[in-house]
Design an enzyme around this catalytic site. Structure first.
Site, PDB file in Angstrom:
ATOM      1  N   SER A 144      36.698   4.651  32.725  1.00  0.00           N
ATOM      2  CA  SER A 144      37.062   4.419  33.913  1.00  0.00           C
ATOM      3  C   SER A 144      37.367   3.197  34.119  1.00  0.00           C
ATOM      4  CB  SER A 144      37.229   5.057  34.793  1.00  0.00           C
ATOM      5  OG  SER A 144      38.057   4.371  36.343  1.00  0.00           O
ATOM      6  N   ASP A 270      48.466   8.688  34.812  1.00  0.00           N
ATOM      7  CA  ASP A 270      47.388   8.031  35.499  1.00  0.00           C
ATOM      8  C   ASP A 270      47.380   7.961  36.755  1.00  0.00           C
ATOM      9  OD1 ASP A 270      44.839   6.641  36.132  1.00  0.00           O
ATOM     10  OD2 ASP A 270      43.734   6.691  33.907  1.00  0.00           O
ATOM     11  N   HIS A 298      43.840  11.081  35.595  1.00  0.00           N
ATOM     12  CA  HIS A 298      43.009  10.184  35.350  1.00  0.00           C
ATOM     13  C   HIS A 298      41.403  10.901  34.963  1.00  0.00           C
ATOM     14  CE1 HIS A 298      41.116   6.477  36.137  1.00  0.00           C
ATOM     15  NE2 HIS A 298      40.182   6.598  36.377  1.00  0.00           N
TER      16      HIS A 298
END
Length: 343
Positions: A144, A270, A298
């Site tokens: 991320s 996502d 995600h």
């Protein structure tokens, strides 16, 4: 799929394909126990970052090394951290996570924090690891926020600017402005509230130290990550405002220029990003291999394998580590064979 966009081999279990289920499921599964030790590294500016090493590490100084960068408000306690570090350890790699400033066991010293485009600390840590383990193959992975940071770092340093054989970017918000917009829509606002609460709690504890025109009441009233970035992240780190921060820190614009072999893993559902993210970005360059999955959420990618729910990410990353290790000659400190990636 065309060009260097490839279809990932991830298949979600029946009934667990929803993007939010995939995103939240890793938090509900048993977490792997990993013996570890902490190390505090003083940075050139007098601040510090904390490393977490999986123990016991390999005795061979030339053993390959896996370095992980976490996501926004993440840490060694994050579910993906245990899975990815453990997977590398199982292969005989030395495994370590770098915590961004203030994300370890103690608040950082200087009146600043960390952000998606903050590559200096990671660059310095990689240099320290290069001096400690000069003969070891090294691979860095980011999750991320840490993935966007890593892609930006790879772009800045070129093919030979880092002592890395490759980089792996997982669920990277390569367009930060688009990601901020997505987190204000539908159920994704739940994730935004969780992240925002953590950020505001951390900032509130340092508010007297931060050079910000912001009081506790105003901080508490910030309603979105974009608001937080506009009032905290941007002024604290030299950006004009949130838009300036997003523009300068987003790594997606460099996808076509990366020279280091880079694997990008991403789910089209996502909830932190638009479904057409890669249509908005430049075509990946020769060194980049993007694997897209229709499902996965995600940093989710939970599959059914061996009679139980498992992390597909850990399995895919392990496969990539084996591939890169197979093309490396530790006695010379150089890769042999192809520099690219294969699906």
């Amino acid at each position: 799929m065309s060009g260097r966009l490839h279809r990932a081999d991830f298949t979600p279990p029946a009934g667990l394909a929803n993007c939010h289920v995939q995103t939240l499921l890793p938090r509900l599964l048993p977490r792997r126990r990993l013996p570890h030790r902490w190390e505090c590294l003083t940075l050139p500016d007098g601040d510090f970052v904390e490393l977490t090493w999986v123990t016991p590490g390999p005795e061979d100084e030339a053993a390959p090394l896996f370095l992980l960068f976490h996501g926004l408000e993440g840490s060694f306690a994050s579910p993906y951290a245990r899975e990815l570090l453990g997977s590398a350890t199982d292969l005989g790699w030395r495994a370590v996570m770098m915590h961004f400033r203030g994300c370890g066991r103690a608040p950082n010293r200087l009146p600043r924090a960390y952000h998606s485009g903050d590559t200096a600390d990671a660059y310095w840590v990689i240099g320290q690891l290069a001096r400690r383990y000069p003969r070891a193959l090294k691979v860095a992975a980011g999750v991320s926020l840490g993935a966007n940071m890593l892609v930006k770092l790879v772009a800045e340093q070129g093919g030979d600017g880092l002592d890395l054989a490759g980089a792996i970017a997982i669920s990277a918000p390569l367009d930060l402005a688009a990601s901020a917009d997505c987190l204000q829509q539908g159920f994704a606002r739940v994730y935004q509230r969780h992240l925002l609460a953590s950020l505001k709690t951390r900032a509130a504890a340092r508010l007297d130290d931060f050079p910000l025109a912001l009081d506790a009441r105003t901080l508490g009233a910030l309603a979105s990550l974009r608001d937080y970035d506009d009032r905290v992240t941007a002024p604290l780190h030299g950006f004009r405002d949130a838009d300036d921060y997003y523009r300068r820190a987003s790594a997606g614009r460099w996808l076509g220029e990366l020279e280091l072999p880079t694997l990008v893993l991403h789910a089209e559902d996502d909830p932190f990003m638009p479904a057409d993210l890669f249509a908005r970005l430049p075509a990946p360059g020769d060194a980049v291999h993007v694997e897209l999955s229709a499902r996965g959420g995600h940093v989710g990618f939970v599959e059914w394998r061996g009679g139980r729910l498992r992390s597909w990410l850990a399995r895919r990353v392990a496969r990539q580590l084996r591939e890169w290790a197979s093309t490396y000659a530790p006695t010379s400190g150089r890769r042999t064979g192809a520099r690219g990636l294969h699906s």
